[in-house]
Design a protein around this motif. Structure first.
Motif, mmCIF file in Angstrom:
data_model
loop_
_atom_site.group_PDB
_atom_site.id
_atom_site.type_symbol
_atom_site.label_atom_id
_atom_site.label_comp_id
_atom_site.label_asym_id
_atom_site.label_seq_id
_atom_site.Cartn_x
_atom_site.Cartn_y
_atom_site.Cartn_z
ATOM 1 N N THR A 1 -7.242 11.898 -6.150
ATOM 2 C CA THR A 1 -8.667 11.408 -5.610
ATOM 3 C C THR A 1 -9.475 10.711 -6.920
ATOM 4 O O THR A 1 -10.185 9.772 -6.488
ATOM 5 N N SER A 2 -9.528 11.471 -8.008
ATOM 6 C CA SER A 2 -10.434 10.681 -8.992
ATOM 7 C C SER A 2 -9.607 9.209 -9.274
ATOM 8 O O SER A 2 -10.529 8.473 -9.527
ATOM 9 N N PHE A 3 -8.503 9.432 -9.303
ATOM 10 C CA PHE A 3 -7.673 8.157 -9.749
ATOM 11 C C PHE A 3 -7.842 7.083 -8.682
ATOM 12 O O PHE A 3 -8.256 5.924 -9.076
ATOM 13 N N LEU A 4 -7.650 7.241 -7.471
ATOM 14 C CA LEU A 4 -7.867 6.241 -6.307
ATOM 15 C C LEU A 4 -9.292 5.941 -6.208
ATOM 16 O O LEU A 4 -9.484 4.638 -5.886
ATOM 17 N N ASP B 1 0.816 -1.167 -0.103
ATOM 18 C CA ASP B 1 -0.019 -0.145 0.011
ATOM 19 C C ASP B 1 0.857 1.299 0.041
ATOM 20 O O ASP B 1 0.623 2.327 -0.713
ATOM 21 N N PHE B 2 1.913 1.124 0.722
ATOM 22 C CA PHE B 2 2.921 2.384 0.710
ATOM 23 C C PHE B 2 3.505 2.592 -0.545
ATOM 24 O O PHE B 2 3.546 3.882 -1.044
ATOM 25 N N GLN B 3 3.867 1.526 -1.204
ATOM 26 C CA GLN B 3 4.507 1.842 -2.552
ATOM 27 C C GLN B 3 3.504 2.293 -3.907
ATOM 28 O O GLN B 3 3.865 3.158 -4.300
ATOM 29 N N PHE B 4 2.417 1.608 -3.416
ATOM 30 C CA PHE B 4 1.270 2.005 -4.376
ATOM 31 C C PHE B 4 1.021 3.603 -4.347
ATOM 32 O O PHE B 4 0.884 4.582 -5.086
ATOM 33 N N LYS B 5 0.576 4.055 -3.105
ATOM 34 C CA LYS B 5 0.366 5.491 -2.857
ATOM 35 C C LYS B 5 1.535 6.460 -3.344
ATOM 36 O O LYS B 5 1.123 7.600 -3.599
ATOM 37 N N ALA B 6 2.696 6.094 -3.106
ATOM 38 C CA ALA B 6 4.169 6.769 -3.376
ATOM 39 C C ALA B 6 4.115 7.020 -4.749
ATOM 40 O O ALA B 6 4.257 8.199 -5.382
ATOM 41 N N MET C 1 0.252 -0.651 -9.501
ATOM 42 C CA MET C 1 -1.252 -0.923 -9.466
ATOM 43 C C MET C 1 -1.560 -2.629 -9.680
ATOM 44 O O MET C 1 -2.491 -3.131 -9.024
ATOM 45 N N LEU C 2 -0.558 -3.054 -10.331
ATOM 46 C CA LEU C 2 -0.901 -4.859 -10.473
ATOM 47 C C LEU C 2 -0.459 -5.197 -9.049
ATOM 48 O O LEU C 2 -1.351 -6.337 -8.695
ATOM 49 N N MET C 3 0.165 -4.769 -8.324
ATOM 50 C CA MET C 3 0.626 -5.480 -6.914
ATOM 51 C C MET C 3 -0.451 -4.906 -6.053
ATOM 52 O O MET C 3 -1.155 -6.099 -5.459
ATOM 53 N N ARG C 4 -0.787 -3.855 -5.938
ATOM 54 C CA ARG C 4 -2.030 -3.426 -5.002
ATOM 55 C C ARG C 4 -3.383 -4.016 -5.577
ATOM 56 O O ARG C 4 -4.196 -4.463 -4.703
#
Length: 450
Positions: A99-102, A81-86, A158-161
């Motif tokens: 926000t729209s992407f998430l 989750d940390f890597q995805f948000k970074a 994205m693939l990992m998360r």
């Protein structure tokens, strides 16, 4: 676009949280009132009765491995989750775009998670078994971590998360419930409370400290974090390997000790490893163990069941004969008509009914009419089938006054059984009047009167 901005979405979340809090309070109050009325104690408060749950977990290899898997699941999820948000923040610096992407990403992943649960989870558990499914989530995440290490970027993140979200709350959650199946009910409840209250939070805290150390003190970038994630996933796979073997051992012991409470079961038992243990139990010399295994196999569909269950229709125990017939019926067994025909004269009424249900006849009305004119055992089996509340009208026409006059004066065991069947009838047989109930209520046998 005049839609809500990012700050306004906080108000939406606030409303949802307030509603959740009010509902939780109502549910908790209702639960407490029901427990008080029943004179029971809330098992989930048993965690404060002392620290006895921790020694119990340390004494059980199965529970220790379960706690280990859950801890590694939480820690790996925090790293991912940390890597995805970074990477998301790097790609979308504007808060509105982020926000729209998430929102789109998590919405689609939730839909995929639902589809996985609805379409794939049951099939994968049946094919791979409860132990085999444990490798799916860490295996998928390991591939994502490898892609992140080789080609770091938002796509790999994205693939990992996405794999983490779509599998964790569907397939992985179901397999985790199966891990608790061999655990006695009281111990299972207390262990789940311990995991929710302590293990989950401690694992998140440890993962947060590790991330803080690696990013702030050691200065690792996201590629280094993907390497650390890979190490966690490798440990997870090793623990899953040991858990796969331990699950089969624990389930075998639980079956032999009859420790699984069917009333608390929420999952269908049909994975290969579990069914294999139950099939082995069918060869036991202990009728109680065979009965227990057949109880767990009710509703399970597998062609491997038919050759193992078929000999049990001749067992000396009536309950075993009945349950074996029900399992054969569920699995669409063919070639058992001769055995079912013999069992139409079984001393146990339930066995006769199950045998009649297993038979495949072209003309049910004609067949039932022949049984009604046959020996008392066959007659009663047909009578009980016809007297069912949802029986067809054509069947009901077979039960008439002459048949009633034949059954009521019969002072044999079969006659008493037939009068009990009549007494349970939800409708008045053809050509009979309400005096039938008076005749049954004045019967000498108290079971008939009841």
């Amino acid at each position: 676009n005049q839609g809500l901005n990012t700050r306004h979405l906080l108000l939406v979340g606030l409303v949802a949280l307030v509603m959740s809090g009010l509902l939780s309070r109502t549910v908790w109050r209702t639960r407490a009132e029901k427990l008080a009325a029943a004179g029971e104690q809330d098992e989930e408060t048993g965690i404060q009765e002392g620290g006895s749950i921790l020694p119990a977990i340390l004494r059980s290899k199965h529970l220790m491995l379960t706690v280990g898997i859950i801890s590694l699941t939480v820690m790996s999820g925090s790293f991912i989750d940390f890597q995805f948000k970074a990477y998301s923040w790097q790609a979308f610096s504007d808060p509105g775009d982020l926000t729209s992407f998430l929102g789109r990403f998590y919405g689609r992943m939730s839909l995929i998670s639902f589809l996985v649960q609805a379409l794939l989870a049951t099939r994968l558990i049946r094919w791979l078994g409860a132990g085999g499914v444990l490798f799916v989530l860490p295996g998928v995440l390991a591939l994502g971590a490898g892609a992140m290490f080789v080609m770091p970027g938002l796509l790999a993140a994205m693939l990992m998360r996405g794999g983490d979200i779509s599998l964790k709350y569907s397939l992985d959650k179901t397999s985790r419930e199966l891990l608790f199946l061999p655990i006695p009910l009281a111990l299972k409840k207390r262990t789940k409370v311990f995991i929710d209250m302590f293990v989950d939070r401690w694992a998140r805290g440890v993962a947060g400290l590790m991330l803080l150390l690696m990013t702030t003190v050691l200065g690792w970038d996201t590629q280094g974090l993907s390497l650390a994630t890979g190490v966690l996933l490798a440990i997870w796979l090793v623990v899953a390997f040991f858990m796969r073997r331990e699950y089969v051992n624990s389930f075998r012991q639980a079956v032999s000790r009859r420790e699984i409470d069917f009333r608390q079961m929420r999952l269908q038992i049909d994975d290969s490893a579990t069914v294999g243990v139950l099939l082995a139990s069918l060869e036991s010399n202990n009728p109680r163990e065979i009965n227990y295994a057949l109880d767990m196999l009710q509703g399970v569909t597998s062609q491997n069941l038919i050759p193992a269950v078929r000999p049990l229709v001749e067992h000396a125990d009536a309950d075993i004969r009945y349950k074996a017939l029900r399992v054969l019926k569920t699995n669409g067994s063919t070639g058992d008509e001769s055995a079912a025909t013999r069992l139409l004269k079984d001393e146990n009424l339930q066995v006769r009914l199950a045998a009649l249900d297993l038979l495949k006849v072209d003309n049910p009305v004609e067949f039932l009419a022949q049984m009604l004119n046959g020996p008392g055992l066959c007659r009663n089996a047909a009578l009980a089938t016809i007297m069912a509340p949802d029986s067809p009208v054509a069947w009901r026409l077979l039960v008439n006054a002459p048949l009633i006059d034949l059954i009521i004066p019969d002072d044999t065991v079969q006659g008493q059984e037939g009068r009990c069947i009549l007494g349970e009838s939800p409708w008045l047989p053809v050509g009979c009047k309400d005096e039938l109930w008076d005749r049954l209520l004045s019967d000498e046998d108290p079971q008939v009167v009841e």
